[in-house]
Design a protein around this motif. Structure first.
Motif, PDB file in Angstrom:
ATOM      1  N   CYS A  36       9.832 -11.342  22.066  1.00 34.15           N
ATOM      2  CA  CYS A  36      10.274 -12.645  22.826  1.00 34.15           C
ATOM      3  C   CYS A  36      11.981 -12.510  22.773  1.00 34.15           C
ATOM      4  CB  CYS A  36       9.944 -14.009  22.320  1.00 34.15           C
ATOM      5  SG  CYS A  36      10.585 -15.511  23.383  1.00 34.15           S
ATOM      6  N   CYS A  38      13.954 -14.693  24.267  1.00 34.96           N
ATOM      7  CA  CYS A  38      14.533 -16.037  24.618  1.00 34.96           C
ATOM      8  C   CYS A  38      15.487 -16.755  23.746  1.00 34.96           C
ATOM      9  CB  CYS A  38      13.118 -17.007  25.036  1.00 34.96           C
ATOM     10  SG  CYS A  38      12.242 -16.377  26.439  1.00 34.96           S
ATOM     11  N   CYS A 109       7.195 -16.367  20.076  1.00 39.84           N
ATOM     12  CA  CYS A 109       8.245 -16.742  20.982  1.00 39.84           C
ATOM     13  C   CYS A 109       8.354 -18.337  20.451  1.00 39.84           C
ATOM     14  CB  CYS A 109       7.841 -16.733  22.332  1.00 39.84           C
ATOM     15  SG  CYS A 109       9.163 -16.411  23.371  1.00 39.84           S
ATOM     16  N   SER A 141       7.436 -17.391  28.795  1.00 40.03           N
ATOM     17  CA  SER A 141       7.740 -16.063  29.297  1.00 40.03           C
ATOM     18  C   SER A 141       9.108 -16.139  30.329  1.00 40.03           C
ATOM     19  CB  SER A 141       6.770 -15.232  30.103  1.00 40.03           C
ATOM     20  OG  SER A 141       6.089 -16.025  31.326  1.00 40.03           O
ATOM     21  N   CYS A 143      11.543 -18.343  29.549  1.00 35.88           N
ATOM     22  CA  CYS A 143      12.216 -18.824  28.461  1.00 35.88           C
ATOM     23  C   CYS A 143      12.578 -20.293  28.597  1.00 35.88           C
ATOM     24  CB  CYS A 143      13.718 -17.814  28.459  1.00 35.88           C
ATOM     25  SG  CYS A 143      13.649 -15.982  27.820  1.00 35.88           S
TER      26      CYS A 143
END
Length: 171
Positions: A36, A38, A109, A141, A143
């Motif tokens: 991830c 993000c 994430c 996904s 973010c």
């Protein structure tokens, strides 16, 4: 006889080089697990619903909500400012500024974090306070994420805890 023995030994040794099954499909390359991205440095805006839980003042718990803005200098260190209003007897307004330390788990994430800072609240009287707490931030996904946290506030008029559940949108 010597030549026959040499040919048999050569054939035997050569046949072992071809021993074992021949794979029809070669093994697919192993891909690394997805990560991830993000939690990179940058800004985010959020909104939340929450509750204020007074600590032994005889006051009732109250619901409310608010907004926040944050900026992370690295994926681990950032600052956050928030405003919340809660439906207490005289409506509690909380203005908080925090230093945030988070530890992203990129394979999930997910980022647990701790926060500490100071603030100003208005609830019939105006006063400053200090707070500390922690929470968790989960990103999808896209973010965009959801978060849940809580912070204990030390104030002269009485201590209290604020818990929040909300959404963060990076920009």
């Amino acid at each position: 006889m010597k030549i026959l023995t040499t040919l048999l030994m050569t054939a035997a040794l050569a046949s072992t080089a071809f021993a074992g099954p021949i794979a029809k499909n070669p093994k697919a390359p192993v891909l690394p697990p997805p990560t991830c991205e993000c939690f990179a440095p940058g800004a985010a805006f959020g909104f939340f619903g929450g509750a204020i839980l007074p600590d032994g003042r005889g006051a009732d718990d109250a619901l409310g909500g608010g907004v926040l803005a944050e900026y992370f200098f690295t994926e681990n260190i950032g600052i956050q400012g928030s405003y919340g209003a809660y439906a207490t007897d005289s409506e509690h307004h909380a203005f908080d500024a925090s230093l945030v330390l988070r530890a992203p788990i990129k394979s999930l994430c997910l980022a647990p974090y701790i926060l500490a800072g100071g603030g100003y609240s208005v609830n019939g009287t105006s006063e400053g306070n200090f707070h500390a707490g922690g929470g968790v931030d989960f990103r999808f996904s896209s973010c965009v994420g959801v978060f849940a946290d809580g912070a204990y506030h030390w104030a002269n008029a009485g201590d209290y805890t604020i818990v929040r559940l909300g959404v963060k949108v990076p920009f």
